[in-house]
Scaffold this active site. Structure first.
Site, PDB file in Angstrom:
ATOM      1  CG  PHE A 127      41.800  31.654  30.197  1.00  0.00           C
ATOM      2  CD1 PHE A 127      42.273  32.999  29.963  1.00  0.00           C
ATOM      3  CD2 PHE A 127      40.849  31.482  29.504  1.00  0.00           C
ATOM      4  CE1 PHE A 127      42.051  33.956  29.145  1.00  0.00           C
ATOM      5  CE2 PHE A 127      40.253  32.531  28.560  1.00  0.00           C
ATOM      6  CZ  PHE A 127      40.647  33.690  28.324  1.00  0.00           C
ATOM      7  CB  ILE A 128      37.821  32.838  34.189  1.00  0.00           C
ATOM      8  CG1 ILE A 128      38.099  31.900  35.353  1.00  0.00           C
ATOM      9  CG2 ILE A 128      36.384  33.178  34.200  1.00  0.00           C
ATOM     10  CD1 ILE A 128      37.805  32.445  36.900  1.00  0.00           C
ATOM     11  CG  ASP A 231      42.458  45.986  45.744  1.00  0.00           C
ATOM     12  OD1 ASP A 231      42.253  47.159  45.932  1.00  0.00           O
ATOM     13  OD2 ASP A 231      43.593  46.065  45.082  1.00  0.00           O
TER      14      ASP A 231
END
Length: 327
Positions: A127-128, A231
């Site tokens: 988790f950032i 992407d």
């Protein structure tokens, strides 16, 4: 907030959706065993947590659901999909792991991919905590170029598994010839989709003429396979709470570095981004003539995903190249 858990290995294989094929490869992350709640089970064992204090929904895009699991060992980001098996997340984890291993630009570190007991799949990753901006443009350009320089492949152009660009399959069979790879596995595949979905013979036939005649755009170039995010648009670019650029949700493969700019029409890259990038990897001869060719792949994909609103942009690029090449 980061976590302190590590990646471990497995050689297990998963069932894959129809239209997606796999090349066997050793995976740098583990597959969860079937259990009552394999996400919670992994966090409370391999994730080194003794308790989960809160589970909060967060944005995960239009395809998946996402949550933040807060624990006494840090926080984990979890994406789930109730309809699709683990091969989609497995490909994402392999891409994230490849980018992470370059130790250049920051990406969420993948930890676990698995099946849900009720159907579908999940991925657990670092988790950032995101900051308020999409990062410093010169730093983003420099770090992206450093990733391209560090991420090389001796196998050629392609990737170890097929993945997706949006929800469109992305064919990654290895090739030693970039022009052939890009013509067949990128443009050619999208053109065939347009023909199959819409019966669009005009764009298919003109696009195939371009594919057969585009080799002069690459004359006198030495193209090294480099690791691409694949992407890179504004929704996949952020920054951490310290302002360091973060890129996520990749469609990785090894290709020509210029192809990374194919989504520039909705990435918001500033001139400072390009200046910093080309200081690390100098601009190649003929870059301006090839730039629209790399936009074309993504315009075709948007046409196939979202409909006729993108057809005119793709058709305009094809017609311009056919005139340029006298094809």
């Amino acid at each position: 907030m980061g976590t302190t858990v590590g990646i471990f290995s497995t050689s297990s294989f998963f069932p894959i959706p129809p239209r997606l094929r796999r090349v066997p490869v050793r995976r740098p992350f583990a597959v969860a065993a079937m259990g009552e709640d394999p996400i919670r089970e992994w966090i409370l064992t391999e994730g080194n947590a003794t308790k989960i204090t809160r589970i909060s929904p967060v944005g995960g895009g239009c395809i998946n659901s996402a949550s933040c699991y807060d624990t006494d060992a840090g926080s984990f980001f979890v994406k789930t999909n109730r309809r699709i098996g683990p091969s989609m997340f497995e490909a994402e984890a392999l891409g994230l792991g490849a980018m992470f291993d370059t130790q250049t630009i920051r990406v969420p570190r993948p930890f676990k991919v698995g099946s849900l007991p009720t159907g579908g799949s999940f991925i657990i990753m670092e988790f950032i905590e995101f900051g308020a901006s999409r990062g410093n443009q010169p730093v983003l350009g420099r770090k992206l170029a450093e990733m391209h320089k560090a991420g090389k492949s001796e196998k050629g152009f392609g990737f170890d598994v097929e993945n997706t660009i949006g929800s469109t399959p992305q064919i990654n069979d290895w090739s030693s010839d970039w022009v052939q790879f890009y013509g067949e596995r990128r443009l050619g595949y999208q053109l065939k989709l347009a023909l199959d979905q819409y019966g669009d013979r005009t764009i298919y036939e003109k696009g195939q003429r371009l594919v057969k005649n585009m080799a002069p755009l690459f004359e006198n170039l030495v193209i090294e396979p480099c690791l691409l995010h694949g992407d890179l648009w504004s929704g996949n670019i952020s920054s951490d709470k310290n302002g360091e650029p973060v890129i996520l949700d990749p469609a990785c493969y090894y290709g020509h570095n210029e192809a990374e700019f194919g989504m520039s029409w909705c990435a918001g890259f500033a001139s400072a981004f390009y200046d910093a990038y080309f200081q690390v990897i100098p601009k190649q001869q003929g870059y301006e003539k090839r730039r629209e060719l790399y936009l074309l792949y993504h315009y075709l994909n948007h046409y196939n995903l979202f409909g006729s609103g993108y057809r005119s942009s793709a058709m305009s690029i094809i017609d311009d190249y056919l005139r340029m090449l006298n094809a």
